[in-house]
Write an enzyme that holds these catalytic residues in place. Structure first.
Site, PDB file in Angstrom:
ATOM      1  N   GLU A 158       0.947  -1.400  -0.072  1.00 28.62           N
ATOM      2  CA  GLU A 158       0.068   0.081  -0.016  1.00 28.62           C
ATOM      3  C   GLU A 158       0.366   1.185  -0.103  1.00 28.62           C
ATOM      4  O   GLU A 158       2.007   1.321   0.404  1.00 28.62           O
ATOM      5  CB  GLU A 158      -0.743  -0.142   0.635  1.00 28.62           C
ATOM      6  CG  GLU A 158      -1.936  -0.318   1.534  1.00 28.62           C
ATOM      7  CD  GLU A 158      -2.976   0.532   0.892  1.00 28.62           C
ATOM      8  OE1 GLU A 158      -3.295   1.251  -0.290  1.00 28.62           O
ATOM      9  OE2 GLU A 158      -4.411  -0.252   1.102  1.00 28.62           O
ATOM     10  N   ASP A 159       0.245   1.918  -0.360  1.00 28.54           N
ATOM     11  CA  ASP A 159       0.659   3.615  -0.695  1.00 28.54           C
ATOM     12  C   ASP A 159       0.473   4.599   0.895  1.00 28.54           C
ATOM     13  O   ASP A 159       2.209   4.368   1.428  1.00 28.54           O
ATOM     14  CB  ASP A 159       0.284   4.560  -2.126  1.00 28.54           C
ATOM     15  CG  ASP A 159      -1.136   4.476  -1.590  1.00 28.54           C
ATOM     16  OD1 ASP A 159      -1.560   3.728  -1.020  1.00 28.54           O
ATOM     17  OD2 ASP A 159      -0.823   5.618  -2.685  1.00 28.54           O
TER      18      ASP A 159
ATOM     19  N   ASP B  84      -4.895   5.456   5.778  1.00 22.29           N
ATOM     20  CA  ASP B  84      -4.929   6.502   6.541  1.00 22.29           C
ATOM     21  C   ASP B  84      -5.688   6.235   7.900  1.00 22.29           C
ATOM     22  O   ASP B  84      -5.497   5.588   8.278  1.00 22.29           O
ATOM     23  CB  ASP B  84      -5.936   7.744   6.037  1.00 22.29           C
ATOM     24  CG  ASP B  84      -5.550   9.161   5.732  1.00 22.29           C
ATOM     25  OD1 ASP B  84      -5.849   9.507   7.412  1.00 22.29           O
ATOM     26  OD2 ASP B  84      -6.677   9.293   5.622  1.00 22.29           O
TER      27      ASP B  84
ATOM     28  N   PHE C  47      -2.499  16.202   3.581  1.00 18.94           N
ATOM     29  CA  PHE C  47      -1.866  15.540   2.976  1.00 18.94           C
ATOM     30  C   PHE C  47      -1.007  16.007   1.945  1.00 18.94           C
ATOM     31  O   PHE C  47      -0.782  17.098   1.791  1.00 18.94           O
ATOM     32  CB  PHE C  47      -3.206  16.334   2.107  1.00 18.94           C
ATOM     33  CG  PHE C  47      -3.427  15.083   1.066  1.00 18.94           C
ATOM     34  CD1 PHE C  47      -4.981  14.423   0.794  1.00 18.94           C
ATOM     35  CD2 PHE C  47      -3.727  16.713  -0.933  1.00 18.94           C
ATOM     36  CE1 PHE C  47      -4.913  13.983  -0.509  1.00 18.94           C
ATOM     37  CE2 PHE C  47      -4.197  15.467  -1.681  1.00 18.94           C
ATOM     38  CZ  PHE C  47      -4.810  14.820  -1.941  1.00 18.94           C
TER      39      PHE C  47
ATOM     40  N   ARG D 135       2.029  12.786  -8.882  1.00 15.41           N
ATOM     41  CA  ARG D 135       2.284  11.432  -8.978  1.00 15.41           C
ATOM     42  C   ARG D 135       3.834  10.625  -9.541  1.00 15.41           C
ATOM     43  O   ARG D 135       4.239  10.208  -8.483  1.00 15.41           O
ATOM     44  CB  ARG D 135       1.091   9.973  -9.894  1.00 15.41           C
ATOM     45  CG  ARG D 135      -0.369   9.835  -9.381  1.00 15.41           C
ATOM     46  CD  ARG D 135      -0.588   8.678  -9.796  1.00 15.41           C
ATOM     47  NE  ARG D 135      -2.506   8.166  -9.751  1.00 15.41           N
ATOM     48  CZ  ARG D 135      -2.948   8.263  -8.721  1.00 15.41           C
ATOM     49  NH1 ARG D 135      -2.299   7.387  -7.932  1.00 15.41           N
ATOM     50  NH2 ARG D 135      -4.227   7.848  -8.351  1.00 15.41           N
TER      51      ARG D 135
HETATM   52  P1  5GP Z   1      -7.698   4.988   4.086  1.00 13.65           P
HETATM   53  O1  5GP Z   1      -8.582   4.049   3.216  1.00 13.65           O
HETATM   54  O2  5GP Z   1      -6.884   4.263   5.136  1.00 13.65           O
HETATM   55  O3  5GP Z   1      -8.478   5.961   4.926  1.00 13.65           O
HETATM   56  O4  5GP Z   1      -7.316   6.237   3.446  1.00 13.65           O
HETATM   57  C1  5GP Z   1      -6.220   4.966   2.371  1.00 13.65           C
HETATM   58  C2  5GP Z   1      -6.630   6.051   1.366  1.00 13.65           C
HETATM   59  O5  5GP Z   1      -6.582   7.395   1.051  1.00 13.65           O
HETATM   60  C3  5GP Z   1      -5.798   5.449   0.660  1.00 13.65           C
HETATM   61  O6  5GP Z   1      -4.484   3.910  -0.948  1.00 13.65           O
HETATM   62  C4  5GP Z   1      -5.033   6.833  -0.518  1.00 13.65           C
HETATM   63  O7  5GP Z   1      -5.530   6.736  -1.635  1.00 13.65           O
HETATM   64  C5  5GP Z   1      -5.975   7.887   0.393  1.00 13.65           C
HETATM   65  N1  5GP Z   1      -5.001   9.026   0.863  1.00 13.65           N
HETATM   66  C6  5GP Z   1      -5.545   8.731   2.458  1.00 13.65           C
HETATM   67  N2  5GP Z   1      -4.123  10.170   2.647  1.00 13.65           N
HETATM   68  C7  5GP Z   1      -3.968  10.894   1.719  1.00 13.65           C
HETATM   69  C8  5GP Z   1      -2.723  11.754   1.256  1.00 13.65           C
HETATM   70  O8  5GP Z   1      -2.215  12.428   2.178  1.00 13.65           O
HETATM   71  N3  5GP Z   1      -2.553  11.849   0.297  1.00 13.65           N
HETATM   72  C9  5GP Z   1      -3.100  10.805  -0.657  1.00 13.65           C
HETATM   73  N4  5GP Z   1      -2.543  11.608  -2.013  1.00 13.65           N
HETATM   74  N5  5GP Z   1      -4.038   9.960  -0.970  1.00 13.65           N
HETATM   75  C10 5GP Z   1      -4.612  10.014   0.598  1.00 13.65           C
END
Ligand code: 5GP
Length: 179
Positions: free
Chosen positions: A102-103, A106, A155, A168
């Site tokens: 995973e990148d 959150d 962010f 990206r």
């Molecule tokens: P989660 O489901 O864990 O709340 O969020 C994960 C997804 O939200 C990540 O795969 C990404 O696509 C997006 N995301 C969460 N935080 C960020 C951020 O700081 N920057 C970007 N570009 N995407 C984020």
């Protein structure tokens, strides 16, 4: 490039490419030790993890296959609201060790969705590697096994992460400096 602007937001440099690569190497070393001897399927989550996944698997000395998955959100019925679905799983993961790449994690919802889908295929085990983790909002019991950086709740873009499709391709990670 210390500062960039995309649409209405300004971003400042946060984690340099060299720092990223050092963290990727550390994660790869751990994985090489801990998953040695396993039959591993590395599954990068598109789109954001494409850069991290490609740098990470390049450092692997383990026996592994590499593939990619995408989480898509679609409108369910009235009671279920928006539903996340996983597409692109063509590998037989039954009895294998799966490494989800995973990148960023959150709240943990995306990772939880991915793990829920994969567990139905009864892999031997699932490990998760995330380059970035925002612990402040993280809200699920399953934990991330390999983390590059724990970051505040800002962010970020770059190194695979986008803002409305842009950013990206940047090799460093930037964080927003105005909202
Ligand atoms: P989660 O489901 O864990 O709340 O969020 C994960 C997804 O939200 C990540 O795969 C990404 O696509 C997006 N995301 C969460 N935080 C960020 C951020 O700081 N920057 C970007 N570009 N995407 C984020």
């Amino acid at each position: 490039m210390d500062k960039i602007t995309i649409y209405d937001k300004d971003f400042g440099i946060f984690i340099s490419h060299d720092e990223i690569l050092a963290a990727v190497l550390k994660i790869a070393e751990k994985i090489n030790n801990e998953l040695a001897g396993k039959d591993v399927i590395a599954l990068g989550i598109l789109n954001g993890a494409f850069m991290f996944a490609s740098d990470l698997v390049r450092e692997f000395k383990i026996n592994c296959r590499v593939s990619f998955l995408k989480v898509v959100s679609y409108q369910g019925d009235v009671s279920s609201g928006n539903v996340n679905r996983l597409i692109g799983l063509n590998e037989d993961i039954h009895g294998k060790t799966v490494l989800v790449i995973e990148d960023i994690v959150d709240s943990g919802l995306t990772m939880d969705t991915v793990l829920g889908h994969l567990q139905r295929f009864k892999p031997e085990g699932i490990k998760v590697a995330a380059l970035l983790l925002k612990p402040e909002k993280y809200n699920y019991p399953s934990k991330v096994d390999y983390v590059g950086f724990e970051i505040p709740n800002d962010f970020v873009i770059g190194y695979g992460l986008d803002y409305n499709g842009y950013g990206r391709n940047l090799k460093d990670i930037y964080r927003v400096i105005n909202h």
